[in-house]
Design a protein around this motif. Structure first.
Motif, short mmCIF file in Angstrom:
data_model
loop_
_atom_site.label_atom_id
_atom_site.label_comp_id
_atom_site.label_asym_id
_atom_site.label_seq_id
_atom_site.Cartn_x
_atom_site.Cartn_y
_atom_site.Cartn_z
N LEU A 111 0.89 -1.19 0.17
CA LEU A 111 0.04 -0.17 0.06
C LEU A 111 0.88 1.19 0.01
CD1 LEU A 111 -2.65 1.46 0.13
CD2 LEU A 111 -2.55 1.34 2.63
N GLU A 112 0.97 1.99 -1.09
CA GLU A 112 1.49 3.26 -1.03
C GLU A 112 0.87 4.21 -0.31
OE1 GLU A 112 4.37 3.83 -2.44
OE2 GLU A 112 4.62 1.87 -3.21
N THR A 113 1.65 4.88 0.58
CA THR A 113 1.17 5.96 1.59
C THR A 113 1.77 7.03 1.52
OG1 THR A 113 2.21 4.81 3.27
CG2 THR A 113 0.07 4.12 2.89
N ALA B 124 -8.09 2.48 9.45
CA ALA B 124 -8.23 2.68 8.09
C ALA B 124 -7.48 2.46 7.13
CB ALA B 124 -8.15 4.49 8.32
N LEU B 125 -6.22 2.33 7.30
CA LEU B 125 -5.26 1.52 6.30
C LEU B 125 -5.25 0.23 6.31
CD1 LEU B 125 -2.03 3.49 7.37
CD2 LEU B 125 -3.27 3.93 5.50
N SER B 126 -5.93 -0.57 7.25
CA SER B 126 -6.22 -1.95 7.18
C SER B 126 -7.14 -2.15 6.36
CB SER B 126 -6.51 -2.50 8.58
OG SER B 126 -5.22 -2.29 9.45
N ASN B 127 -8.36 -1.31 6.42
CA ASN B 127 -9.49 -1.37 5.53
C ASN B 127 -9.01 -1.00 4.08
OD1 ASN B 127 -11.26 -2.01 7.66
ND2 ASN B 127 -11.91 0.34 8.05
N THR B 128 -8.07 0.02 3.77
CA THR B 128 -7.61 0.05 2.38
C THR B 128 -6.95 -1.48 2.11
OG1 THR B 128 -7.38 2.40 3.03
CG2 THR B 128 -6.39 1.54 1.02
N LEU B 129 -6.22 -1.96 2.79
CA LEU B 129 -5.54 -3.06 2.21
C LEU B 129 -6.57 -4.20 1.82
CD1 LEU B 129 -2.42 -3.16 4.72
CD2 LEU B 129 -2.35 -2.87 1.98
N ARG B 130 -7.58 -4.13 2.35
CA ARG B 130 -8.52 -5.34 2.61
C ARG B 130 -9.46 -5.12 1.54
NH1 ARG B 130 -10.73 -4.67 7.30
NH2 ARG B 130 -8.85 -6.08 8.18
N HIS B 131 -9.91 -3.59 1.24
CA HIS B 131 -11.03 -3.51 0.47
C HIS B 131 -10.74 -2.77 -0.99
CE1 HIS B 131 -13.81 -4.93 3.57
NE2 HIS B 131 -13.39 -4.17 4.24
N PRO C 186 -7.46 -3.11 -2.74
CA PRO C 186 -6.29 -3.53 -3.34
C PRO C 186 -5.80 -2.80 -4.53
CG PRO C 186 -7.80 -5.32 -4.01
CD PRO C 186 -8.50 -4.20 -3.06
N GLY C 187 -4.37 -2.29 -4.42
CA GLY C 187 -3.82 -1.33 -5.37
C GLY C 187 -3.95 -0.14 -5.40
N ALA C 188 -4.77 0.15 -4.50
CA ALA C 188 -5.17 1.80 -4.11
C ALA C 188 -3.88 2.53 -3.42
CB ALA C 188 -6.23 1.99 -3.65
N THR C 189 -4.06 3.75 -3.66
CA THR C 189 -3.08 4.49 -2.66
C THR C 189 -3.51 5.22 -1.62
OG1 THR C 189 -3.23 6.11 -4.34
CG2 THR C 189 -1.46 5.05 -4.78
N ALA C 190 -3.08 5.62 -0.59
CA ALA C 190 -3.53 6.08 0.55
C ALA C 190 -2.79 7.35 0.96
CB ALA C 190 -3.86 5.02 1.99
N LYS C 191 -3.59 8.14 1.60
CA LYS C 191 -3.06 9.40 2.14
C LYS C 191 -3.37 9.66 3.67
CE LYS C 191 -2.27 14.28 0.77
NZ LYS C 191 -2.56 15.54 -0.15
N VAL C 192 -2.48 10.00 4.45
CA VAL C 192 -2.82 10.23 5.78
C VAL C 192 -2.25 11.80 6.37
CG1 VAL C 192 -2.16 9.52 8.29
CG2 VAL C 192 -2.20 7.73 6.40
N GLU C 193 -3.42 12.38 6.75
CA GLU C 193 -3.13 13.86 7.13
C GLU C 193 -3.54 13.88 8.48
OE1 GLU C 193 -5.67 16.20 4.63
OE2 GLU C 193 -4.72 15.67 2.69
N ILE C 194 -2.31 14.70 9.23
CA ILE C 194 -2.75 15.00 10.62
C ILE C 194 -2.56 16.46 10.89
CG2 ILE C 194 -1.69 14.39 13.08
CD1 ILE C 194 -0.56 12.02 11.77
N GLY C 195 -3.56 17.06 11.29
CA GLY C 195 -3.45 18.34 11.73
C GLY C 195 -3.75 18.92 13.11
N TYR C 196 -2.61 19.30 13.62
CA TYR C 196 -2.45 19.89 14.95
C TYR C 196 -2.94 21.27 15.30
CZ TYR C 196 0.54 15.95 15.95
OH TYR C 196 1.19 14.75 16.42
N VAL C 197 -4.15 21.29 15.74
CA VAL C 197 -4.66 22.91 15.79
C VAL C 197 -4.97 23.33 17.10
CG1 VAL C 197 -5.89 22.73 13.56
CG2 VAL C 197 -6.98 21.88 15.64
N PRO D 23 -9.89 0.95 -5.91
CA PRO D 23 -8.97 -0.21 -6.17
C PRO D 23 -8.74 -0.35 -7.58
CG PRO D 23 -11.26 -0.70 -5.68
CD PRO D 23 -11.33 0.58 -5.41
N THR D 24 -7.61 -0.93 -7.90
CA THR D 24 -7.16 -1.37 -9.03
C THR D 24 -6.98 -2.66 -9.12
OG1 THR D 24 -4.79 -0.84 -8.49
CG2 THR D 24 -5.96 0.93 -9.32
N GLY D 25 -7.05 -3.60 -8.24
CA GLY D 25 -7.01 -4.78 -8.44
C GLY D 25 -8.34 -5.58 -8.03
#
Length: 480
Positions: free
Chosen positions: A308-310, A336-343, A345-356, A369-371
């Motif tokens: 999984l490309e993140t 959330a990343l586990s769900n991406t791997l499971r549901h 496959p082949g997709a890319t993920a982006k994680v954003e963290i905002g400290y406000v 998904p691409t697979g």
């Protein structure tokens, strides 16, 4: 058995026989009828009433053909062979069981006027058959069996009374009505079975959701114990060591620290006792410290190795947050990343963290998904667990599908300034935006919100709380 049989007969055909029971309109929420225009569906809903009216019209036409040509006999035949049988058919729309009894009582009089067949002339043959079918469809198979048995007994009795030597119609009527009622009973049994299965599935889904909530709350309780127990242990140790840090401490100070230590130890004891209630017998305590956002890079490295490309984007002043917030944020991103791997496959993920200023914002979004997507074995705990963690911390969360075919998890966890530790993670970096691979995290796709956009959304509080019923919808359950 005899008493039970007579009781069933009374309940089905005698008790409130002439009660007002209007025929309901047909449901139009099926997969095919939903595609039709609203106006057409409103008309189709009256199909059962139209079929009964058509049957009554056929009864009138058949009675007209079998009536005599004489004036008096024509008038009597019109009433007995046309109007009354048609009325009994229409009566099934409002008083079905009463229509059956009236049709039975009308049979010998209509046969006496018709004069060619006994005991059912063509018009009463069709009308009584229609009454049996409609009443059976509106009641239950047992009622259909009672009506068929009483009709057969009544016809056999009429054949042997009065010395009639006319063509009898009891046997043909018994065969035709038995076949028609059998078809109705099979359809009705199938419909009841489908309804029972639907109800059972609904109950099972509700129970599964409740069990999922309980299991996730149990997990949270264990993790909360680890967080609170650590701090309480530190309080107890520091309270015990504090008097030895100064020379000749006053007795009041020693007594105060001793009281603090006793209260901390008592709180730990009560905490372990409560945890023993919710901990499963086969559940082992974790043998490592609970993860925080400082270990997020290791998590992303693991999912990259899994294919999984993140990409991670951090905005705002990175600082250490309460351990419960850090743990929940880490678990939400992990699930959330586990769900991406499971549901996906082949997709890319982006994680954003905002400290406000008011807390911590999270956003995990994946592309389509691409697979090949393997079918899910059933509803899991992912989305439900995330909602439980966010709700425990009085936060907001949304979980929706994106227009591109991916999925997006957005959460905001409020943190009061008084709760925030003063130390900051040195490993998380400083102000600004940074990716885990050392590159600028803003160099992602231009059509996706960057970390700065996420921070702006959090400052404006544009992230709305998810509705409570979304936790049990089919889409989020299947997604989990």
């Amino acid at each position: 058995m005899a008493a039970g049989t007579l009781g069933g007969l009374r309940q089905d055909l005698f008790r409130d026989a002439f009660a007002y029971r209007p025929l309901e309109r047909m449901r139009t929420d099926g997969p095919l009828l939903r595609q039709l225009p609203e106006r057409m569906r409103e008309r189709i809903a009256w199909t059962p009433h139209a079929l009964v009216g058509t049957a009554a019209l056929f009864v009138v036409l058949i009675g007209l053909l079998s009536a005599d040509s004489g004036a008096l006999r024509m008038a009597v035949g019109t009433v007995m062979l046309m109007l009354l049988p048609a009325i009994t058919v229409l009566m099934t729309l409002v008083r079905p069981v009463g229509a059956f009894w009236i049709s039975m009582a009308l049979t010998p009089f209509a046969a006496a006027v018709g004069g060619h067949y006994w005991p059912w002339v063509p018009s009463t043959f069709l009308s009584h058959l229609t009454v049996l079918v409609v009443v059976a469809a509106r009641t239950r198979p047992r009622t259909a069996a009672w009506m068929w048995g009483l009709t057969l007994a009544f016809g056999s009795m009429l054949e042997n009374v009065g010395g009639w030597h006319i063509s009898t119609t009891t046997s043909p009527f018994a065969v035709v009505s038995a076949f028609a009622l059998l078809v109705v009973a099979v359809v009705q049994i199938r419909r009841d079975a489908e309804r029972e299965v639907t109800v059972q599935r609904t109950v099972t889904a509700v129970e599964r959701d409740r069990r999922t909530l309980l299991e996730e709350r149990t997990t949270i309780a264990r993790e909360l114990h680890d967080v609170v127990a650590h701090h309480m242990s530190v309080v107890a140790i520091q309270a015990e060591a504090a008097p030895y840090r100064v020379e000749n401490p006053p007795p009041e100070l020693e007594q105060a620290f001793a009281t603090i230590r006793e209260n901390a130890v008592a709180a730990l004891t009560e905490l372990r006792r409560v945890l023993g209630v919710v901990r499963a017998e086969d559940q082992q305590a974790p043998d490592a410290p609970q993860p925080t956002l400082a270990q997020l890079d290791g998590l992303l490295a693991n999912v990259r190795e899994a294919g999984l490309e993140t990409e991670k984007t951090v905005t705002g002043a990175v600082r250490e947050l309460p351990q419960g917030v850090e743990l929940s944020a880490y678990r939400i991103i992990q699930e959330a990343l586990s769900n991406t791997l499971r549901h996906a496959p082949g997709a890319t993920a982006k994680v954003e963290i905002g400290y406000v200023l008011g807390g911590l914002g999270l956003r995990v979004v994946n592309g389509p998904p691409t697979g090949p997507v393997k079918p899910s074995p059933g509803a899991g705990h992912g989305i439900t667990g995330m909602r439980e963690r966010v709700a425990m911390l009085d936060g907001d969360m949304t979980a929706v599908a994106t227009a591109e075919g991916g999925y997006e998890i957005t959460a905001f966890i409020p943190v009061r300034l008084a709760e925030e530790p003063h130390e900051s993670h040195e490993t998380q970096g400083t102000h600004g935006t940074q990716g885990t691979d050392g590159t600028d995290g803003t160099h992602g796709r231009s059509d996706e919100p960057t970390g700065e956009r996420l921070g702006a959304r959090l400052e404006k509080r544009e992230i709305r709380p998810a509705k409570a019923e979304e936790a049990v919808t089919a889409e989020t359950a299947e997604r989990a």
